[in-house]
Design an enzyme around this catalytic site. Sequence first.
Site, PDB file in Angstrom:
ATOM      1  N   TYR A  32     -49.564 -29.214 -38.940  1.00  0.00           N
ATOM      2  CA  TYR A  32     -48.939 -28.346 -39.937  1.00  0.00           C
ATOM      3  C   TYR A  32     -47.506 -28.794 -40.198  1.00  0.00           C
ATOM      4  CZ  TYR A  32     -46.194 -25.818 -36.388  1.00  0.00           C
ATOM      5  OH  TYR A  32     -45.305 -25.494 -35.407  1.00  0.00           O
ATOM      6  N   ARG A  51     -43.396 -36.751 -41.908  1.00  0.00           N
ATOM      7  CA  ARG A  51     -43.770 -36.236 -40.584  1.00  0.00           C
ATOM      8  C   ARG A  51     -45.208 -35.728 -40.573  1.00  0.00           C
ATOM      9  NH1 ARG A  51     -40.143 -31.672 -37.723  1.00  0.00           N
ATOM     10  NH2 ARG A  51     -41.106 -30.394 -39.364  1.00  0.00           N
ATOM     11  N   ARG A  99     -69.891 -27.242 -33.016  1.00  0.00           N
ATOM     12  CA  ARG A  99     -68.890 -27.381 -31.942  1.00  0.00           C
ATOM     13  C   ARG A  99     -69.229 -28.524 -31.001  1.00  0.00           C
ATOM     14  NH1 ARG A  99     -67.624 -26.274 -26.857  1.00  0.00           N
ATOM     15  NH2 ARG A  99     -65.431 -25.809 -26.408  1.00  0.00           N
ATOM     16  N   HIS A 101     -66.748 -31.716 -29.034  1.00  0.00           N
ATOM     17  CA  HIS A 101     -65.351 -32.146 -28.942  1.00  0.00           C
ATOM     18  C   HIS A 101     -65.046 -33.372 -29.796  1.00  0.00           C
ATOM     19  CE1 HIS A 101     -65.361 -29.350 -25.644  1.00  0.00           C
ATOM     20  NE2 HIS A 101     -64.080 -29.556 -25.402  1.00  0.00           N
ATOM     21  N   LYS A 146     -46.807 -32.474 -34.755  1.00  0.00           N
ATOM     22  CA  LYS A 146     -46.694 -31.052 -35.113  1.00  0.00           C
ATOM     23  C   LYS A 146     -48.107 -30.502 -35.258  1.00  0.00           C
ATOM     24  CE  LYS A 146     -43.632 -28.121 -37.905  1.00  0.00           C
ATOM     25  NZ  LYS A 146     -43.048 -27.374 -36.807  1.00  0.00           N
ATOM     26  N   GLU A 178     -36.640 -29.396 -25.607  1.00  0.00           N
ATOM     27  CA  GLU A 178     -36.351 -28.660 -26.850  1.00  0.00           C
ATOM     28  C   GLU A 178     -36.603 -27.181 -26.587  1.00  0.00           C
ATOM     29  OE1 GLU A 178     -39.126 -29.664 -30.012  1.00  0.00           O
ATOM     30  OE2 GLU A 178     -40.748 -29.941 -28.592  1.00  0.00           O
ATOM     31  N   LEU A 202     -40.518 -32.537 -30.602  1.00  0.00           N
ATOM     32  CA  LEU A 202     -40.764 -32.697 -32.036  1.00  0.00           C
ATOM     33  C   LEU A 202     -39.520 -33.296 -32.694  1.00  0.00           C
ATOM     34  CD1 LEU A 202     -42.962 -31.874 -34.214  1.00  0.00           C
ATOM     35  CD2 LEU A 202     -41.320 -30.117 -34.860  1.00  0.00           C
TER      36      LEU A 202
HETATM   37  N1  PDD Z   1     -41.029 -24.986 -35.771  1.00  0.00           N
HETATM   38  N2  PDD Z   1     -39.541 -28.086 -32.054  1.00  0.00           N
HETATM   39  C1  PDD Z   1     -40.596 -27.258 -32.146  1.00  0.00           C
HETATM   40  C2  PDD Z   1     -41.528 -27.141 -30.982  1.00  0.00           C
HETATM   41  C3  PDD Z   1     -40.804 -26.520 -33.329  1.00  0.00           C
HETATM   42  O1  PDD Z   1     -41.866 -25.710 -33.442  1.00  0.00           O
HETATM   43  C4  PDD Z   1     -39.875 -26.635 -34.397  1.00  0.00           C
HETATM   44  C5  PDD Z   1     -40.020 -25.893 -35.692  1.00  0.00           C
HETATM   45  C6  PDD Z   1     -38.793 -27.510 -34.252  1.00  0.00           C
HETATM   46  C7  PDD Z   1     -37.780 -27.720 -35.341  1.00  0.00           C
HETATM   47  O2  PDD Z   1     -38.251 -28.601 -36.335  1.00  0.00           O
HETATM   48  P1  PDD Z   1     -37.748 -28.498 -37.848  1.00  0.00           P
HETATM   49  O3  PDD Z   1     -36.276 -28.602 -37.819  1.00  0.00           O
HETATM   50  O4  PDD Z   1     -38.391 -29.649 -38.517  1.00  0.00           O
HETATM   51  O5  PDD Z   1     -38.202 -27.149 -38.379  1.00  0.00           O
HETATM   52  C8  PDD Z   1     -38.660 -28.223 -33.063  1.00  0.00           C
HETATM   53  C9  PDD Z   1     -41.414 -24.369 -37.028  1.00  0.00           C
HETATM   54  C10 PDD Z   1     -40.296 -23.837 -37.825  1.00  0.00           C
HETATM   55  C11 PDD Z   1     -42.531 -23.401 -36.792  1.00  0.00           C
HETATM   56  O6  PDD Z   1     -43.397 -23.738 -35.986  1.00  0.00           O
HETATM   57  O7  PDD Z   1     -42.574 -22.351 -37.425  1.00  0.00           O
END
Ligand code: PDD
Length: 279
Positions: A32, A51, A99, A101, A146, A178, A202
């Site tokens: 996403y 990304r 289903r 894997h 992501k 993070e 991320l």
């Molecule tokens: N999340 N690290 C993680 C684990 C995140 O889920 C996010 C953002 C970030 C920041 O990335 P960016 O600056 O590109 O938004 C770092 C989004 C906002 C979410 O899951 O809603």
Amino acid sequence: MSDVYLNGQFMPLEQATVPVLDRGFIFGDGVYEVIPVYNRSPLALDRHLRRLEYSLDGIRMAYPMSRDAWTSLIHELIAREPSADQSLYLHVTRGVAPREHAFPKDVSPTVFAMSKPLTPPPPSWIKDGVSAITHADFRWLRCDLKTTSLLANVLLRQLAVDAGATECLLIRDGFLTEGAASNALIVLDGQLLAPPRNHLLLPGITYELVLETAARHGLPHKERPVTEAELRRAQEVMMTSSTREIVPITRLDGVPVGNGRPGPVTMRLLDLYQEYKRP
Ligand code: PDD
């Protein structure tokens, strides 16, 4: 809420449903993006689409649409949402299949997208900062993707909420990675320090923009590993994300960060970011 997009069509949210055998539902098998929109203009759209492609490559999925097709879909969603500032969400799963894997053959991806008003962080978050807790980072080793498999992030963020805090900062093998849903940067002895972009976190778009802003304005900064000890003696800690921008963290595990007030580097970056996002 304005209409959402599912597999080629716009429809009211209530009508947007996917079969229970969708691999996003069954396995969290998808990726996403969240893109902030200011005054109807998506911020750093190219970077978000790049990304998204990186995440799709990482889970070995073909791109369901070209960049041009994403771009027109995004502009259509923006036009349909009444608010000028929006939070736009893109979601791709491997599709619907029995289903099993291993990847199914000949399956069409599920593509879902929506946009909603962007709610800025409450003014008190900027004025006073927020509190965060720390926890061992028990996620997998591909945090650079992501993906929609967010259970660990969900559990970690909930630990913060249970503790009355806003974010949970993650420590892996003695180093800051993070936040549960944000990147984290610190200011130590006048230098902005950012944990290095690798498979353990991320590559946040806001994080990148903050580092580039620091470079443009001559603020001392470095992308390098940050130890837990450095995090605990930092004068400033901040979290960054597309929806929350830059938020000062002024309490960590109940202990004030620096003097317990949002620090000058964080506030400067926040000011510069406001200029950057609305040129
Ligand atoms: N999340 N690290 C993680 C684990 C995140 O889920 C996010 C953002 C970030 C920041 O990335 P960016 O600056 O590109 O938004 C770092 C989004 C906002 C979410 O899951 O809603």
